[in-house]
Design an enzyme around this catalytic site. Structure first.
Site, short mmCIF file in Angstrom:
data_model
loop_
_atom_site.label_atom_id
_atom_site.label_comp_id
_atom_site.label_asym_id
_atom_site.label_seq_id
_atom_site.Cartn_x
_atom_site.Cartn_y
_atom_site.Cartn_z
CG MET A 35 0.16 -3.09 5.06
SD MET A 35 -0.89 -1.71 4.50
CE MET A 35 -1.99 -2.59 3.40
CG HIS A 38 -6.31 0.81 12.56
ND1 HIS A 38 -7.08 1.94 12.45
CD2 HIS A 38 -5.71 0.66 11.35
CE1 HIS A 38 -6.94 2.45 11.24
NE2 HIS A 38 -6.11 1.69 10.55
CD GLU A 39 -3.04 -1.68 10.66
OE1 GLU A 39 -3.65 -1.86 9.58
OE2 GLU A 39 -2.58 -0.57 11.00
CD GLU A 84 -2.88 1.26 2.34
OE1 GLU A 84 -2.74 0.45 3.28
OE2 GLU A 84 -3.75 2.12 2.28
N1 BES Z 1 -3.21 0.99 5.80
C1 BES Z 1 -2.46 1.66 6.80
C2 BES Z 1 -0.98 1.54 6.60
C3 BES Z 1 -0.42 2.37 5.45
C4 BES Z 1 -0.47 3.72 5.48
C5 BES Z 1 0.21 1.81 4.39
C6 BES Z 1 0.09 4.47 4.45
C7 BES Z 1 0.73 2.53 3.36
C8 BES Z 1 0.69 3.89 3.39
C9 BES Z 1 -2.77 1.10 8.20
O1 BES Z 1 -4.01 0.53 8.33
C10 BES Z 1 -2.75 2.26 9.14
O2 BES Z 1 -3.60 3.08 9.04
N2 BES Z 1 -1.76 2.32 10.02
C11 BES Z 1 -1.57 3.42 10.91
C12 BES Z 1 -1.91 3.05 12.32
C13 BES Z 1 -3.36 3.13 12.61
C14 BES Z 1 -3.68 2.66 14.01
C15 BES Z 1 -3.94 4.50 12.43
C16 BES Z 1 -0.11 3.76 10.83
O3 BES Z 1 0.65 2.98 10.27
O4 BES Z 1 0.26 4.82 11.31
ZN ZN Z 2 -5.62 1.82 8.60
#
Ligand code: BES
Ligand code: ZN
Length: 883
Positions: A271, A305-306, A128
């Protein structure tokens, strides 16, 4: 040669893909510098495409093409066109066909940490948003959903563990034993951004979960050897999250296994790859000795969250990246609700609102402001923002407030049923709530397209003779980049009116209707509400529970604010009033200091605070939140123009010290009473006691007497857990003196071999408001344990300095700005995504006083002129400078 200015991608240009790929077979032979990827794709024309004759154009970058076959026949280089970013077939068959592509990638050389890379010798992927194209040529867009079968082959000594999405089909040794392999199959169609594989020498802990319908799921968390015990909390959190999603949203897990892998070098926190979540190790590993309560809390919420993405993101994904909030905002809302249920609802709300205001309100007030559903981007990685995440979550919360919990749940159920297996849009999401509840949300939709934080200007008039209270509400919608004029929004304003006895009076509207949920629908620019049967002049409690992401203005006296602090039936608003009182006190003191006067305000606030914090029937965690002053950047945001961070810092320390002196005996009593009794437990109640005790310690330390400093040093050396130890370390690093170096050395000697914990040592130094900090931070960039290629190190040292140390980052001589510019330029060559994030430390530069503003501009212009800079950095720097 001038660098090509990248062309923005526009929401209005969305077109369904000309082709679909419904099946993918990958065969990956892992090798440190030359990994071979064979991919076999089942391709067909998309019946929903607008143009039927478009050639097949696949995305691909940073990869070497070795071979391509169409329906088994090798293609010549004249049969396709290759660019830096794509592969296009010259002749695309009209009938479904198979494409076989062989590419080579170099994981070892991949420092951008997107696609396939190596961290600590472990192979892992991050796809992603657009990383899959760095592995093989593909339709790298979220509306192309395929089922994946993945064969991984590796040297069994180098990578005994081989993982991919879905369920394990088979594994074994290859004759001779020099190689082994595993085959994984994911039956759920998914976009390629959810693809993941891992290969490495990892240890693991295992558990299992019986779903509500009785299926047994194998759970496993993979970590570095020797760290097994530190993964227990993440496992516990996972199981609680799985249960919660069944109970609260009726969502059950859908594969035979759920794997989590912790890696050291990771751009983000974690992720949600289908069945194979990959985590930054700092969000998996925790033990009482090594992790603070804040880390335990963060692990619980990120694991949840994940996991929650399995339904909101994976089973239902996004049509395009403009719809990012559809999965991220919604999933943040879900993890917030989870944490609120697991811990204290009020304290959780306070933390979430604090975060929203400090990150998102700041973003919304500056050059990087954008709508929750943006309409244009250059680099999508730059749009994983506080606006998409935190404001996106607030929008979902407002839907829940407007519809009520029951109808909200109906809407969610409809969404899951209607769109399972699809790539959906925000509009389709909202339509589910309209259809399930019969509520028209046309005006509400504007929240997704209009940037900026609305201001609600309220005033209360009371007519004693008529026993009527009038609430006048005006919504102001400040202009943001590209959006000078805005339409009024639908704002749910939850309120209460406090009578003289401190209790809520019934909210009877003129038409005789009683407002039982207390929620006023604000829909016009100006509106008035008349409440009848109000015996005395009431004190208004507005925006209860922070029912909408707005700035509230109302003219209340200090006495009214103190009255609300003491009496409001909504505990969130009690805290909010305390916070407002502190904020206005600090702002006034900054004003006094700017005029060369003494920062004399604070006695009234300190007294009011004492009255409420004294109350030991309140939860400790809540009392701890009351003791936390608004941060310097909160104050800067409120002041908003001509900001002088030095004065804010001075006002801040002086108020802390005044509270410490005024409430000295109360704080000392709390400090003694909250001392640890019994073994460590990470639960919310115990953590609350530690937070309260540490909060008292902070204010006592602000007095800077010898006794206070002795207490602080004792706190450090007697600490039996990382929460207390790290708290004291930060305070000592801030206060300076002889103890500072002794304690920093002690911490270093104890933790230097621990890659995760040592980040606290870097951060504690970067955080210090002492004048020598820039010099020390510079020196630390040369420390053997520091590396620009390791995002956690960059965040701990450079990120903390630039984003959490306003007084030293904003040195009037501009030296820190130049330092950050150097770091951003160097980092951009390795990892553009992280470089762009560090750069956003400049996002409020225009609010600074003239001298600093000029210095910041110089540094920004230097970054803008840097040769060979990435699109990531170019996009941010140009927006910040243009504004
Ligand atoms: N899908 C995201 C991770 C991501 C973000 C991948 C940007 C590629 C680019 C994941 O679900 C996410 O949101 N992670 C957050 C933590 C969450 C608890 C808000 C993060 O990695 O900061
Ligand atoms: Zn997320």
């Amino acid at each position: 040669m001038k660098p090509k200015t990248p062309r923005p991608i526009l929401l209005k240009n969305y077109r369904p893909p000309a082709h679909l790929i419904n099946k993918v077979d990958l065969d990956v032979e892992l090798h440190p510098t030359r990994t071979r990827v064979r991919s076999r794709l089942s391709v067909r024309a998309n019946p929903k495409a607008r143009s039927k004759k478009a050639p097949l154009r696949l995305d691909g970058t940073h990869i070497e093409l070795a071979e391509i076959k169409l329906n088994g026949k090798k293609l010549a280089s004249t049969d396709y066109k290759l660019t830096d970013t794509s592969l296009t077939l010259i002749k695309t068959p009209a009938k479904p066909f198979t494409l076989e592509i062989v590419t080579f990638v170099n994981p070892e050389a991949n420092k951008a940490l997107q696609g396939l890379y190596r961290t600590n010798g472990v192979y892992c992927t991050q796809c992603e948003a657009e990383g899959f194209r760095r592995i093989t040529y593909f339709l790298d867009r979220p509306d192309v959903l395929a089922t994946f079968t993945v064969r991984i082959e590796a040297n069994p000594e180098e990578a005994p563990v081989l993982l991919a999405n879905g369920n394990l089909l088979e594994r074994g040794l290859i004759v001779g034993g020099k190689r082994h392999y595993a085959v994984w199959h994911d039956p759920f169609p998914k976009p390629c951004y959810l693809f993941a594989l891992v290969g490495g020498d990892l240890s693991s802990i295992a558990s299992s979960f019986r779903t509500i319908s009785g299926r047994e799921v194998d759970l496993r968390i993979y970590i570095e050897h020797g760290k097994e015990e530190r993964a227990a909390w993440a496992m516990d959190s996972l199981k609680r999250a799985m249960r919660w999603d069944e109970e609260r949203f009726g969502r059950e897990y859908d594969l035979e296994v759920f794997n989590v892998v912790a890696v050291s070098d990771f751009n983000m926190g974690a992720m949600e790859n289908k069945g194979l979540n990959i985590f930054n190790d700092r969000l998996v590993l925790a033990s009482p000795e090594s992790a603070t309560d804040t880390t335990f809390e963060a692990i619980e919420s990120v694991v949840a969250h994940e996991y929650f993405h399995n339904w909101t993101g994976n089973r239902i994904t996004c049509r395009d990246w403009f719809q990012l909030c559809l999965k991220e905002g919604l999933t943040v809302f879900r993890d917030q609700e989870f944490s609120g249920d697991e811990r204290s609802e009020t304290v959780q709300r306070i933390l979430d609102v604090r975060r929203l205001k400090s990150l998102q309100f700041t973003e919304d007030a500056g050059p990087l402001a954008h709508p929750v559903r943006p309409e244009s981007y250059i680099e999508i990685n730059n749009f994983y923002t506080a606006t998409v995440y935190e404001k996106g979550a607030e929008l979902v919360r407002m839907i829940q407030t407007i519809l009520g919990r029951e109808n909200f749940r109906r809407g969610m159920d409809l969404y899951f049923n209607r769109h399972d297996g699809q790539a959906a849009t925000v509009d389709e999401f909202i339509a589910c709530f309209e259809d399930a509840s019969g509520t028209n949300l046309t005006q509400f939709r504007l929240w997704y397209s209009q940037a900026g934080t609305p201001e609600l200007v309220c005033s209360l008039r009371y007519d004693k003779a008529k026993r009527q209270a009038n609430l006048d509400v005006e919504q102001l919608l400040p202009p943001t980049p590209d959006q000078p004029h805005k339409k009024p929004l639908h704002i749910p304003l939850k309120i209460g009116l406090l009578g003289g006895n401190g209790h809520d009076v019934a909210l009877k509207l003129e038409d005789g209707k009683e407002l039982d949920d207390g929620v006023l629908p604000i829909t016009k620019r100006k509106q008035s509400f008349r409440f009848t049967n109000v015996p005395n002049r009431p004190v208004p409690s507005l925006l209860r529970g922070f029912s909408a992401p707005v700035n509230l203005t109302i003219n209340l006296s200090d006495d009214d604010v103190a009255f609300l602090m003491a009496n409001d039936a909504d505990p969130f608003n009690c805290w909010q009033s305390a916070n407002n009182f502190a904020t206005r006190t600090l702002v006034e003191n900054v004003r006094l200091l700017a005029k060369g006067k003494r920062a004399s305000k604070g006695q009234l606030y300190a007294k009011a605070l004492g009255e409420i914090v004294r109350n030991d029937t309140l939860e400790a965690a809540y009392r701890a939140e009351l003791l936390r002053l608004p941060s310097s950047s909160d104050i800067a945001r409120v002041i908003s123009k001509n900001v002088d961070p030095t004065l804010i810092h001075r006002a801040h320390s002086q108020l802390a010290s005044m509270i410490g002196r005024t409430l000295g005996s109360l704080l000392e009593a709390i400090y003694d009473e909250m001392a640890e009794d019994g073994p460590f437990s990470p639960d919310a109640e115990s953590a609350g006691r530690r937070a309260l005790r540490n909060g008292a310690l902070t204010l006592l330390t602000a007095r800077r007497t010898n006794r206070d400093l002795t207490r602080l040093s004792k706190h450090y050396f007697k600490a039996s857990n990382m929460t207390d130890q790290a708290h004291a370390l930060f305070l000592l690093s801030a206060h300076g003196g002889m103890e500072r170096q002794r304690v920093l050395n002690d911490f270093y000697e104890h933790w230097k071999a621990d890659n995760v914990v040592i980040d606290t040592w870097f951060a504690a130094q970067a955080h210090s408001p002492l004048a020598a900090t820039l010099r020390q931070v510079k020196k630390l960039t040369k420390h053997p344990l520091f590396s620009l290629a390791a995002p956690n190190k960059v965040r701990a040292l450079i990120g903390t300095f630039a984003m959490a140390n306003p007084v030293q980052f904003n040195r009037p001589d501009g030296a820190s700005y130049q330092f950050l510019a150097d770091q951003v330029i160097a980092l951009d060559r390795l990892n553009p995504q992280i470089a762009a994030r560090m750069l956003s430390a400049f996002r409020s530069w225009r609010a600074l006083e003239t001298g600093r503003k000029a210095q910041a501009r110089k540094a920004l212009q230097r970054i803008a002129k840097a040769k060979g800079s990435s699109h990531d950095v170019q996009e941010i720097v140009s927006k910040i400078l243009e504004s």
